[in-house]
Every structure is written in C-alpha cells, then in structure tokens.
Design a protein around this motif. Structure first.
Motif, PDB file in Angstrom:
ATOM      1  N   LEU A   1      36.880  56.657  44.951  1.00  0.00           N
ATOM      2  CA  LEU A   1      36.191  55.610  44.185  1.00  0.00           C
ATOM      3  C   LEU A   1      35.793  54.420  45.059  1.00  0.00           C
ATOM      4  CD1 LEU A   1      38.508  55.592  41.027  1.00  0.00           C
ATOM      5  CD2 LEU A   1      36.081  56.172  41.048  1.00  0.00           C
ATOM      6  N   ARG A   2      36.334  54.382  46.274  1.00  0.00           N
ATOM      7  CA  ARG A   2      36.087  53.220  47.138  1.00  0.00           C
ATOM      8  C   ARG A   2      35.021  53.483  48.212  1.00  0.00           C
ATOM      9  NH1 ARG A   2      39.042  51.832  43.505  1.00  0.00           N
ATOM     10  NH2 ARG A   2      40.932  50.569  43.692  1.00  0.00           N
ATOM     11  N   SER A   3      34.244  54.549  48.038  1.00  0.00           N
ATOM     12  CA  SER A   3      33.197  54.815  49.034  1.00  0.00           C
ATOM     13  C   SER A   3      32.127  53.732  48.935  1.00  0.00           C
ATOM     14  CB  SER A   3      32.558  56.189  48.786  1.00  0.00           C
ATOM     15  OG  SER A   3      31.755  56.118  47.621  1.00  0.00           O
TER      16      SER A   3
ATOM     17  N   ARG B   1      35.715  51.223  40.213  1.00  0.00           N
ATOM     18  CA  ARG B   1      36.470  51.760  39.080  1.00  0.00           C
ATOM     19  C   ARG B   1      35.535  52.529  38.151  1.00  0.00           C
ATOM     20  NH1 ARG B   1      40.543  46.838  37.377  1.00  0.00           N
ATOM     21  NH2 ARG B   1      41.043  46.187  39.480  1.00  0.00           N
ATOM     22  N   VAL B   2      36.120  53.174  37.162  1.00  0.00           N
ATOM     23  CA  VAL B   2      35.315  53.862  36.153  1.00  0.00           C
ATOM     24  C   VAL B   2      35.681  53.317  34.783  1.00  0.00           C
ATOM     25  CG1 VAL B   2      34.931  55.971  37.454  1.00  0.00           C
ATOM     26  CG2 VAL B   2      36.997  55.784  36.056  1.00  0.00           C
ATOM     27  N   PRO B   3      34.750  53.288  33.819  1.00  0.00           N
ATOM     28  CA  PRO B   3      33.420  53.884  33.889  1.00  0.00           C
ATOM     29  C   PRO B   3      32.415  52.970  34.594  1.00  0.00           C
ATOM     30  CG  PRO B   3      33.685  52.799  31.754  1.00  0.00           C
ATOM     31  CD  PRO B   3      34.991  52.653  32.485  1.00  0.00           C
TER      32      PRO B   3
ATOM     33  N   PHE C   1      29.084  48.269  34.139  1.00  0.00           N
ATOM     34  CA  PHE C   1      30.495  48.669  34.202  1.00  0.00           C
ATOM     35  C   PHE C   1      31.253  47.754  33.256  1.00  0.00           C
ATOM     36  CE2 PHE C   1      29.404  45.954  37.844  1.00  0.00           C
ATOM     37  CZ  PHE C   1      30.239  44.859  37.658  1.00  0.00           C
ATOM     38  N   GLU C   2      32.198  48.248  32.559  1.00  0.00           N
ATOM     39  CA  GLU C   2      33.066  47.594  31.562  1.00  0.00           C
ATOM     40  C   GLU C   2      32.888  48.372  30.271  1.00  0.00           C
ATOM     41  OE1 GLU C   2      35.261  45.019  32.667  1.00  0.00           O
ATOM     42  OE2 GLU C   2      36.202  45.743  30.851  1.00  0.00           O
ATOM     43  N   SER C   3      33.914  49.122  29.914  1.00  0.00           N
ATOM     44  CA  SER C   3      33.740  50.119  28.856  1.00  0.00           C
ATOM     45  C   SER C   3      33.363  49.538  27.491  1.00  0.00           C
ATOM     46  CB  SER C   3      34.991  50.998  28.746  1.00  0.00           C
ATOM     47  OG  SER C   3      36.121  50.218  28.425  1.00  0.00           O
ATOM     48  N   GLY C   4      33.891  48.343  27.162  1.00  0.00           N
ATOM     49  CA  GLY C   4      33.547  47.752  25.862  1.00  0.00           C
ATOM     50  C   GLY C   4      32.075  47.368  25.806  1.00  0.00           C
TER      51      GLY C   4
HETATM   52  N1  GSH Z   1      38.253  46.872  31.710  1.00  0.00           N
HETATM   53  C1  GSH Z   1      37.632  47.923  32.501  1.00  0.00           C
HETATM   54  C2  GSH Z   1      38.725  48.607  33.290  1.00  0.00           C
HETATM   55  C3  GSH Z   1      38.188  49.696  34.238  1.00  0.00           C
HETATM   56  C4  GSH Z   1      39.342  50.343  35.001  1.00  0.00           C
HETATM   57  O1  GSH Z   1      40.264  49.652  35.518  1.00  0.00           O
HETATM   58  N2  GSH Z   1      39.289  51.679  35.121  1.00  0.00           N
HETATM   59  C5  GSH Z   1      40.345  52.402  35.790  1.00  0.00           C
HETATM   60  C6  GSH Z   1      40.472  53.799  35.189  1.00  0.00           C
HETATM   61  S1  GSH Z   1      41.175  53.792  33.578  1.00  0.00           S
HETATM   62  C7  GSH Z   1      39.996  52.606  37.246  1.00  0.00           C
HETATM   63  O2  GSH Z   1      38.895  52.968  37.555  1.00  0.00           O
HETATM   64  N3  GSH Z   1      40.965  52.424  38.135  1.00  0.00           N
HETATM   65  C8  GSH Z   1      40.787  52.770  39.504  1.00  0.00           C
HETATM   66  C9  GSH Z   1      41.466  51.804  40.372  1.00  0.00           C
HETATM   67  O3  GSH Z   1      41.953  50.759  39.898  1.00  0.00           O
HETATM   68  O4  GSH Z   1      41.515  52.066  41.562  1.00  0.00           O
HETATM   69  C10 GSH Z   1      36.882  48.869  31.553  1.00  0.00           C
HETATM   70  O5  GSH Z   1      37.328  48.987  30.409  1.00  0.00           O
HETATM   71  O6  GSH Z   1      35.863  49.451  31.946  1.00  0.00           O
END
Ligand code: GSH
Length: 219
Positions: A38-40, A51-53, A63-66
């Motif tokens: 995920l860090r590429s 991060r995802v999504p 980005f930010e699921s809500g």
């Molecule tokens: N509040 C953000 C949080 C996103 C988040 O932290 N996603 C996690 C997966 S559940 C992630 O990608 N984590 C990877 C990391 O922290 O390295 C959202 O709801 O989109």
C-alpha cells in the motif's frame, strides 16, 4: 469502466465494494495485500496515506469511506440507499453512515493488537481490553436502537446499514455478537444479502487480513 476501487480483503474498502454491488455498478477492483504494498509511490499518488478504500471515478479520486458512501449514493443511487437533503430521515442517515467509523476504529485498533503487531511482546493486553470494552459499548447503542427495527432507518435498508454492517462484520471477530441478540439478528440479515456475499473474499483467497473465525477466544 468509470469506477476503480483500491481494495484489501475485508478492510474498510469492503464497505465501498458492498455499496457498489448494492448499486449494481461496474467496478475495476485493484486488490492489494494488507501491508507494504500500500506504500508504493504509485499508490501514494492516489491515497497520500496509502490506505484503503480509495475510489477513482473518471477524473475524481476520493479516499475516506464515509465520504465515498455519500458520493456514490448522491451520484448513482435511484433513491433506495440514499436519503437526499430535505428527506426527513437525512440527519439520521448521515449519523449512521458515519457511526460506522465509531465502531470500526475499535476493531482497527484490535486488528493492530491481534494481527498487525506480529511480536506478542509488543502487544498490549490493556489496549486490547479497553478497545474491546469500547467496541462493546458502541454495539450496545445499536442494540437499543434496533428494538422494533429491522434496519437503522424506519423506512428500511440504506447505505447506513452497509457502513455499519461492515463494522459488525469485523467487530464480530473481536467480541461475541450473539451477546447482543438484536445486533446479531441484524448482522445476519445483512450478511444474507447477495451484494454482501459478493464483497467477501473466497475462503482460500491469499492475502486475507483475517484468517481465524474470531480473535476473542484466542491469543
Ligand atoms: N477513516 C478511513 C480509514 C481508512 C483506513 O485506515 N483503512 C485501513 C484498512 S481498514 C488501512 O488501509 N490501513 C492500512 C494501514 O494503516 O497501513 C476510512 O474510513 O476510509
């Protein structure tokens, strides 16, 4: 194809994938292992934290699921999953769409403690206990709310249930949901939906974050 979703199995991006499936939209899913991939630099150009999504819709990157849930509903929903501005249930809809994160922050912390921190010496029993308690408190709120309700809104299923349903999908790995009978029945109702099932990884898929039935009886 207009939509591209960057996704890790059963991460918060499942919330987005499930909603896309409920909406019946086409999507290209770019699947990452949960970790360094995920860090590429390529991915960081889309999501600055890696991060995802992360969702791309033509020229737009979100980005930010809500926020993604709100965007997808207002852009593509024909009125079933969204509660538009002016709708009497709009404030409640917004509250529950975002309450999903109130639940998931605790599961995310528990995921860190039980899985991401691989060295048991570095894990904290105190954090784990505290976060489990806070998760359970947040689930209790749902238990009270779901008395005489099948879904979060009186008018029926909406994107708020997708957000919260995902949170319960992961939350159930860290606490026994059957202790909360209304929530347990609600989760099972949601988990029986085709769009939910389509958002799950195959049982033997590689790169799953969660490989145990639960993490509350062990470690
Ligand atoms: N509040 C953000 C949080 C996103 C988040 O932290 N996603 C996690 C997966 S559940 C992630 O990608 N984590 C990877 C990391 O922290 O390295 C959202 O709801 O989109």
């Amino acid at each position: 194809m207009a939509l591209t979703l960057f996704h890790c199995h059963e991460a918060r991006s499942m919330r987005t994938l499930w909603l896309i499936n409920e909406l019946g939209l086409d999507v290209e899913v770019v699947l990452f292992a949960f970790g360094r991939e995920l860090r590429s630099d390529d991915y960081l150009a889309h999501h600055p934290l890696g991060r995802v999504p992360c969702l791309i819709d033509n020229e737009l990157t979100l980005f930010e699921s809500g926020a993604i849930a709100e965007y997808l509903c207002e852009t593509y929903d024909k009125g079933e999953l969204w509660r538009e501005p002016g709708n009497l249930e709009r404030p409640q809809w917004l509250q529950w769409v975002h309450y999903a994160e109130t639940l998931t922050v605790h599961s995310a912390s528990l995921t860190q403690q039980a899985i991401a921190i691989s060295d048991p010496e570095l894990r904290s029993a105190t954090v784990r206990k505290l976060e489990t308690k806070r998760l359970e408190k947040a689930i209790e709120v749902l238990e009270s709310h779901l008395v005489n309700r099948e879904y979060l809104l009186d008018s029926g299923f909406s994107a708020a249930d997708v957000g919260v349903g995902y949170s319960l999908h992961v939350g159930r790995l860290f606490t026994d949901l059957s202790v909360f009978p209304k929530v347990y029945a609600y989760y099972n109702r949601l988990a029986s939906r085709e769009a939910f099932k389509q958002s799950l990884p195959e049982a033997d898929a590689p790169n799953k974050i969660y490989t145990q039935d639960n993490y509350w009886l062990t470690t």
